[in-house]
Design a protein around this motif. Structure first.
Motif, PDB file in Angstrom:
ATOM      1  N   ASN A  25       8.205  -4.411 -24.167  1.00  0.00           N
ATOM      2  CA  ASN A  25       7.959  -3.625 -23.430  1.00  0.00           C
ATOM      3  C   ASN A  25       7.725  -2.962 -22.011  1.00  0.00           C
ATOM      4  O   ASN A  25       9.233  -3.689 -22.038  1.00  0.00           O
ATOM      5  N   SER A  26       7.104  -2.292 -21.536  1.00  0.00           N
ATOM      6  CA  SER A  26       7.785  -1.774 -20.635  1.00  0.00           C
ATOM      7  C   SER A  26       7.721  -2.475 -19.206  1.00  0.00           C
ATOM      8  O   SER A  26       7.825  -2.437 -18.088  1.00  0.00           O
ATOM      9  N   LEU A  27       6.951  -3.606 -19.327  1.00  0.00           N
ATOM     10  CA  LEU A  27       6.911  -4.701 -18.393  1.00  0.00           C
ATOM     11  C   LEU A  27       7.961  -5.438 -18.361  1.00  0.00           C
ATOM     12  O   LEU A  27       8.706  -5.803 -17.086  1.00  0.00           O
ATOM     13  N   TYR A  28       9.114  -5.016 -18.985  1.00  0.00           N
ATOM     14  CA  TYR A  28      10.114  -5.743 -18.997  1.00  0.00           C
ATOM     15  C   TYR A  28      11.316  -5.451 -19.091  1.00  0.00           C
ATOM     16  O   TYR A  28      12.179  -5.273 -18.054  1.00  0.00           O
ATOM     17  N   ARG A  29      11.273  -3.478 -19.295  1.00  0.00           N
ATOM     18  CA  ARG A  29      11.830  -2.709 -19.211  1.00  0.00           C
ATOM     19  C   ARG A  29      11.798  -2.018 -18.096  1.00  0.00           C
ATOM     20  O   ARG A  29      13.176  -1.328 -17.239  1.00  0.00           O
ATOM     21  N   THR A  30      11.121  -1.467 -17.599  1.00  0.00           N
ATOM     22  CA  THR A  30      10.849  -1.096 -16.171  1.00  0.00           C
ATOM     23  C   THR A  30      10.589  -1.741 -14.834  1.00  0.00           C
ATOM     24  O   THR A  30      10.392  -3.978 -14.780  1.00  0.00           O
ATOM     25  N   ASP A  31      10.182  -1.907 -13.894  1.00  0.00           N
ATOM     26  CA  ASP A  31      10.350  -2.305 -12.595  1.00  0.00           C
ATOM     27  C   ASP A  31       9.463  -2.614 -11.701  1.00  0.00           C
ATOM     28  O   ASP A  31       8.727  -2.538 -11.069  1.00  0.00           O
ATOM     29  N   LEU A  32       7.901  -2.480 -13.219  1.00  0.00           N
ATOM     30  CA  LEU A  32       6.388  -2.253 -12.513  1.00  0.00           C
ATOM     31  C   LEU A  32       6.219  -3.056 -11.716  1.00  0.00           C
ATOM     32  O   LEU A  32       5.318  -2.603 -10.768  1.00  0.00           O
ATOM     33  N   VAL A  33       6.370  -4.637 -12.496  1.00  0.00           N
ATOM     34  CA  VAL A  33       5.735  -5.611 -11.744  1.00  0.00           C
ATOM     35  C   VAL A  33       6.124  -5.187 -10.360  1.00  0.00           C
ATOM     36  O   VAL A  33       5.749  -6.423  -9.078  1.00  0.00           O
ATOM     37  N   ARG A  34       7.782  -5.911 -10.389  1.00  0.00           N
ATOM     38  CA  ARG A  34       7.958  -5.759  -8.590  1.00  0.00           C
ATOM     39  C   ARG A  34       8.166  -5.152  -8.435  1.00  0.00           C
ATOM     40  O   ARG A  34       7.623  -5.067  -6.699  1.00  0.00           O
ATOM     41  N   PHE A  35       7.465  -3.512  -8.389  1.00  0.00           N
ATOM     42  CA  PHE A  35       8.096  -2.083  -7.057  1.00  0.00           C
ATOM     43  C   PHE A  35       6.062  -2.612  -7.242  1.00  0.00           C
ATOM     44  O   PHE A  35       5.599  -2.047  -5.523  1.00  0.00           O
ATOM     45  N   VAL A  36       5.026  -2.600  -8.070  1.00  0.00           N
ATOM     46  CA  VAL A  36       3.417  -2.678  -7.497  1.00  0.00           C
ATOM     47  C   VAL A  36       3.614  -4.477  -6.587  1.00  0.00           C
ATOM     48  O   VAL A  36       2.490  -4.208  -5.703  1.00  0.00           O
ATOM     49  N   GLU A  37       4.113  -5.483  -7.245  1.00  0.00           N
ATOM     50  CA  GLU A  37       3.981  -5.953  -5.946  1.00  0.00           C
ATOM     51  C   GLU A  37       4.816  -6.186  -4.714  1.00  0.00           C
ATOM     52  O   GLU A  37       4.365  -6.644  -3.671  1.00  0.00           O
ATOM     53  N   ARG A  38       5.829  -5.514  -4.996  1.00  0.00           N
ATOM     54  CA  ARG A  38       6.313  -5.077  -2.977  1.00  0.00           C
ATOM     55  C   ARG A  38       4.864  -3.729  -2.119  1.00  0.00           C
ATOM     56  O   ARG A  38       4.888  -3.817  -1.062  1.00  0.00           O
ATOM     57  N   GLY A  39       4.170  -3.015  -3.565  1.00  0.00           N
ATOM     58  CA  GLY A  39       3.041  -2.228  -2.606  1.00  0.00           C
ATOM     59  C   GLY A  39       1.730  -2.861  -2.223  1.00  0.00           C
ATOM     60  O   GLY A  39       1.366  -2.519  -1.230  1.00  0.00           O
ATOM     61  N   VAL A  40       2.232  -4.011  -3.021  1.00  0.00           N
ATOM     62  CA  VAL A  40       0.840  -4.895  -2.315  1.00  0.00           C
ATOM     63  C   VAL A  40       1.438  -5.220  -1.158  1.00  0.00           C
ATOM     64  O   VAL A  40       0.645  -5.408  -0.190  1.00  0.00           O
ATOM     65  N   ILE A  41       2.377  -5.962  -0.813  1.00  0.00           N
ATOM     66  CA  ILE A  41       2.925  -6.007   0.485  1.00  0.00           C
ATOM     67  C   ILE A  41       3.261  -5.576   1.493  1.00  0.00           C
ATOM     68  O   ILE A  41       2.085  -5.944   2.126  1.00  0.00           O
ATOM     69  N   LEU A  42       3.499  -4.339   1.297  1.00  0.00           N
ATOM     70  CA  LEU A  42       3.147  -3.720   2.463  1.00  0.00           C
ATOM     71  C   LEU A  42       2.046  -2.303   2.382  1.00  0.00           C
ATOM     72  O   LEU A  42       1.864  -2.184   3.367  1.00  0.00           O
ATOM     73  N   GLY A  43       0.888  -2.205   1.844  1.00  0.00           N
ATOM     74  CA  GLY A  43      -0.316  -1.902   1.534  1.00  0.00           C
ATOM     75  C   GLY A  43      -1.004  -2.834   2.308  1.00  0.00           C
ATOM     76  O   GLY A  43      -1.619  -2.311   3.188  1.00  0.00           O
ATOM     77  N   GLY A  44      -1.376  -4.244   1.934  1.00  0.00           N
ATOM     78  CA  GLY A  44      -1.184  -5.675   2.960  1.00  0.00           C
ATOM     79  C   GLY A  44      -0.438  -5.370   4.391  1.00  0.00           C
ATOM     80  O   GLY A  44      -1.685  -5.676   5.325  1.00  0.00           O
ATOM     81  N   LEU A  45       0.794  -5.336   4.548  1.00  0.00           N
ATOM     82  CA  LEU A  45       0.810  -5.217   6.400  1.00  0.00           C
ATOM     83  C   LEU A  45       0.168  -3.665   6.793  1.00  0.00           C
ATOM     84  O   LEU A  45      -0.066  -4.106   7.349  1.00  0.00           O
ATOM     85  N   ILE A  46       0.116  -2.879   5.669  1.00  0.00           N
ATOM     86  CA  ILE A  46      -0.003  -1.246   6.709  1.00  0.00           C
ATOM     87  C   ILE A  46      -1.221  -1.974   6.990  1.00  0.00           C
ATOM     88  O   ILE A  46      -2.054  -1.623   7.956  1.00  0.00           O
ATOM     89  N   GLY A  47      -2.413  -1.934   5.879  1.00  0.00           N
ATOM     90  CA  GLY A  47      -3.699  -2.696   6.381  1.00  0.00           C
ATOM     91  C   GLY A  47      -4.229  -2.826   7.285  1.00  0.00           C
ATOM     92  O   GLY A  47      -4.900  -2.905   7.493  1.00  0.00           O
ATOM     93  N   CYS A  48      -3.271  -4.316   7.269  1.00  0.00           N
ATOM     94  CA  CYS A  48      -3.331  -5.716   8.534  1.00  0.00           C
ATOM     95  C   CYS A  48      -3.201  -4.793   9.781  1.00  0.00           C
ATOM     96  O   CYS A  48      -4.063  -4.902  10.539  1.00  0.00           O
ATOM     97  N   SER A  49      -2.034  -4.436   9.693  1.00  0.00           N
ATOM     98  CA  SER A  49      -1.429  -3.332  11.140  1.00  0.00           C
ATOM     99  C   SER A  49      -2.446  -2.699  11.812  1.00  0.00           C
ATOM    100  O   SER A  49      -2.786  -2.473  13.435  1.00  0.00           O
ATOM    101  N   LEU A  50      -3.226  -1.683  11.086  1.00  0.00           N
ATOM    102  CA  LEU A  50      -3.633  -0.785  11.079  1.00  0.00           C
ATOM    103  C   LEU A  50      -5.545  -1.164  11.282  1.00  0.00           C
ATOM    104  O   LEU A  50      -6.290  -0.447  12.357  1.00  0.00           O
ATOM    105  N   ILE A  51      -5.896  -1.662  11.025  1.00  0.00           N
ATOM    106  CA  ILE A  51      -7.190  -2.332  10.536  1.00  0.00           C
ATOM    107  C   ILE A  51      -7.266  -3.597  11.371  1.00  0.00           C
ATOM    108  O   ILE A  51      -8.439  -3.402  11.937  1.00  0.00           O
ATOM    109  N   ALA A  52      -6.630  -4.303  11.085  1.00  0.00           N
ATOM    110  CA  ALA A  52      -7.041  -5.641  12.581  1.00  0.00           C
ATOM    111  C   ALA A  52      -7.590  -5.140  14.290  1.00  0.00           C
ATOM    112  O   ALA A  52      -8.078  -5.750  14.494  1.00  0.00           O
TER     113      ALA A  52
END
Length: 179
Positions: free
Chosen positions: A50-77
């Motif tokens: 399925n698309s979870l195995y064919r695409t990089d969806l999981v890896r990019f979502v994980e990257r987005g969570v990391i980046l969003g968390g870093l941005i969120g913490c650095s701006l919001i803290a």
């Protein structure tokens, strides 16, 4: 969990491997087939990846969570510490969570349009009509499965062994890069 990668050139071979794996108690959820011939897989009732195995969806979502968390913490803290808007701590946490979710969403958009970095190296073979079979196993079962595949399906060539875990920091060439 570990993942074995096999390439084979015929649908008959894929079907025989599928039947053999099923007879050994391996369910469709533990092996996946990537092919240019989706119709053939469907016709033979074989489990296509399925698309979870064919695409990089999981890896990019994980990257987005990391980046969003870093941005969120650095701006919001800093704002949460000084609290210039006199907001409750829960509001600041909600804003941080919103940044994480936006990062995951943006990452997902990028990931759904990108091929999975773990199967990218098999592109040429798949385009030539070969079938990529990915078998997920416990580490202790890998040696037994490779022996079984060698004995029962010599036409299927072992291409590699990898982890089933997606690494958000891995580059397309499989090397780990630190942001």
């Amino acid at each position: 969990m570990k993942r074995l990668y096999y390439l084979t050139s015929t649908l008959t071979s894929v079907e025989a491997i599928s039947n053999d794996l099923h007879s050994r108690g391996i369910s469709d959820w533990r092996f996946h087939i990537v092919s240019k011939n989706e119709t053939g897989l469907y016709t033979h009732q074989l489990h296509s990846a399925n698309s979870l195995y064919r695409t990089d969806l999981v890896r990019f979502v994980e990257r987005g969570v990391i980046l969003g968390g870093l941005i969120g913490c650095s701006l919001i803290a800093p704002l949460a510490i000084t609290n210039p808007f006199n907001l409750a701590m829960g509001a600041w946490l909600a804003i941080s969570l919103f940044c994480i979710l936006v990062g995951a969403w943006v990452g997902g958009i990028g990931g759904i349009s990108s091929e999975n970095y773990k199967i990218r190296r098999f592109n040429q073979s798949i385009e030539k009509g070969q079938y990529l079979i990915m078998i997920d196993l416990r580490k202790k079962d890998v040696e037994e499965m490779t022996t079984l595949m060698t004995q029962n399906h010599p036409e299927a060539i072992l291409q590699g062994l990898d982890s089933t875990i997606t690494n958000p920091l891995a580059s397309p060439d499989g090397k780990v890069h630190i942001i």
